[in-house]
Design a protein around this motif. Structure first.
Motif, PDB file in Angstrom:
ATOM      1  N   ASN A  47       0.841  -1.193   0.000  1.00 47.53           N
ATOM      2  CA  ASN A  47       0.000   0.000   0.000  1.00 47.53           C
ATOM      3  C   ASN A  47       0.880   1.249   0.000  1.00 47.53           C
ATOM      4  O   ASN A  47       2.095   1.164  -0.151  1.00 47.53           O
ATOM      5  N   ALA A  48       0.284   2.420   0.176  1.00 47.22           N
ATOM      6  CA  ALA A  48       1.012   3.679   0.105  1.00 47.22           C
ATOM      7  C   ALA A  48       2.083   3.813   1.186  1.00 47.22           C
ATOM      8  O   ALA A  48       3.073   4.519   1.001  1.00 47.22           O
ATOM      9  N   SER A  55      -4.759  -7.971  -1.970  1.00 48.01           N
ATOM     10  CA  SER A  55      -5.648  -7.430  -2.986  1.00 48.01           C
ATOM     11  C   SER A  55      -6.538  -8.563  -3.500  1.00 48.01           C
ATOM     12  O   SER A  55      -6.059  -9.657  -3.762  1.00 48.01           O
ATOM     13  N   THR A  66      -8.257   8.006 -12.033  1.00 46.77           N
ATOM     14  CA  THR A  66      -7.344   8.027 -10.884  1.00 46.77           C
ATOM     15  C   THR A  66      -8.109   8.310  -9.592  1.00 46.77           C
ATOM     16  O   THR A  66      -8.021   9.404  -9.035  1.00 46.77           O
ATOM     17  N   THR A  69      -6.741   7.085  -3.214  1.00 45.92           N
ATOM     18  CA  THR A  69      -6.575   5.915  -2.352  1.00 45.92           C
ATOM     19  C   THR A  69      -7.624   5.982  -1.248  1.00 45.92           C
ATOM     20  O   THR A  69      -7.858   7.036  -0.670  1.00 45.92           O
ATOM     21  N   VAL A  83      -9.950   1.147  -2.702  1.00 42.28           N
ATOM     22  CA  VAL A  83      -8.743   1.336  -3.511  1.00 42.28           C
ATOM     23  C   VAL A  83      -7.508   1.323  -2.621  1.00 42.28           C
ATOM     24  O   VAL A  83      -7.426   2.055  -1.641  1.00 42.28           O
ATOM     25  N   ILE A  84      -6.537   0.475  -2.976  1.00 47.43           N
ATOM     26  CA  ILE A  84      -5.252   0.413  -2.280  1.00 47.43           C
ATOM     27  C   ILE A  84      -4.217   1.275  -2.994  1.00 47.43           C
ATOM     28  O   ILE A  84      -3.452   2.003  -2.373  1.00 47.43           O
ATOM     29  N   ASN A  85      -4.205   1.186  -4.324  1.00 46.74           N
ATOM     30  CA  ASN A  85      -3.142   1.800  -5.097  1.00 46.74           C
ATOM     31  C   ASN A  85      -3.624   2.035  -6.524  1.00 46.74           C
ATOM     32  O   ASN A  85      -4.404   1.255  -7.055  1.00 46.74           O
ATOM     33  N   VAL A 102      -5.880  -0.158 -11.121  1.00 51.04           N
ATOM     34  CA  VAL A 102      -6.326   0.127  -9.755  1.00 51.04           C
ATOM     35  C   VAL A 102      -6.351  -1.196  -8.998  1.00 51.04           C
ATOM     36  O   VAL A 102      -7.012  -2.144  -9.424  1.00 51.04           O
ATOM     37  N   CYS A 104      -7.359  -3.137  -5.543  1.00 49.17           N
ATOM     38  CA  CYS A 104      -8.344  -2.958  -4.487  1.00 49.17           C
ATOM     39  C   CYS A 104      -8.285  -4.094  -3.459  1.00 49.17           C
ATOM     40  O   CYS A 104      -7.839  -5.189  -3.763  1.00 49.17           O
TER      41      CYS A 104
END
Length: 105
Positions: A47-48, A55, A66, A69, A83-85, A102, A104
């Motif tokens: 993740n961020a 996922s 876009t 997150t 949304v993860i990334n 995307v 998730c």
């Protein structure tokens, strides 16, 4: 060159993440009918913050897609996911389609 529309066979709904309130996460108004290609595969991603998370859904869409997150996405089967990334895939000058991927929960 963008990913061809005929490849984006699914329709999803996105509620953009706005932040956290006293009652939990806040989401913006839903955007419906977004064309996408949805895959359901369980895999480990980062993740961020760099932590490993699982996922369960991956989405391919137009390069301009876009969502922030934390946004909530309703998949074609009705399942809601977060949304993860988001990754933009571009290849200027090459004959391959640009798209957004995307990942998730």
């Amino acid at each position: 060159m963008k990913v061809p529309a005929w490849l984006l066979r699914h329709r999803i709904t996105v509620e953009p993440y706005l932040g956290v309130s006293a009652y939990g996460p806040r989401y913006g108004p839903p955007e419906t009918g977004i064309r996408a290609l949805v895959g359901a595969e369980i895999k480990l991603v980062r993740n961020a913050t760099g932590a490993q998370v699982v996922s369960t859904a991956q989405i391919i869409a137009d390069p301009g897609f876009t969502p922030p997150t934390g946004s909530r996405i309703t998949l074609p089967d009705g399942r809601k996911t977060i949304v993860i990334n988001v990754a933009a895939h571009t290849a200027p000058g090459l004959p391959v389609p640009e798209n957004a991927e995307v990942v998730c929960e």
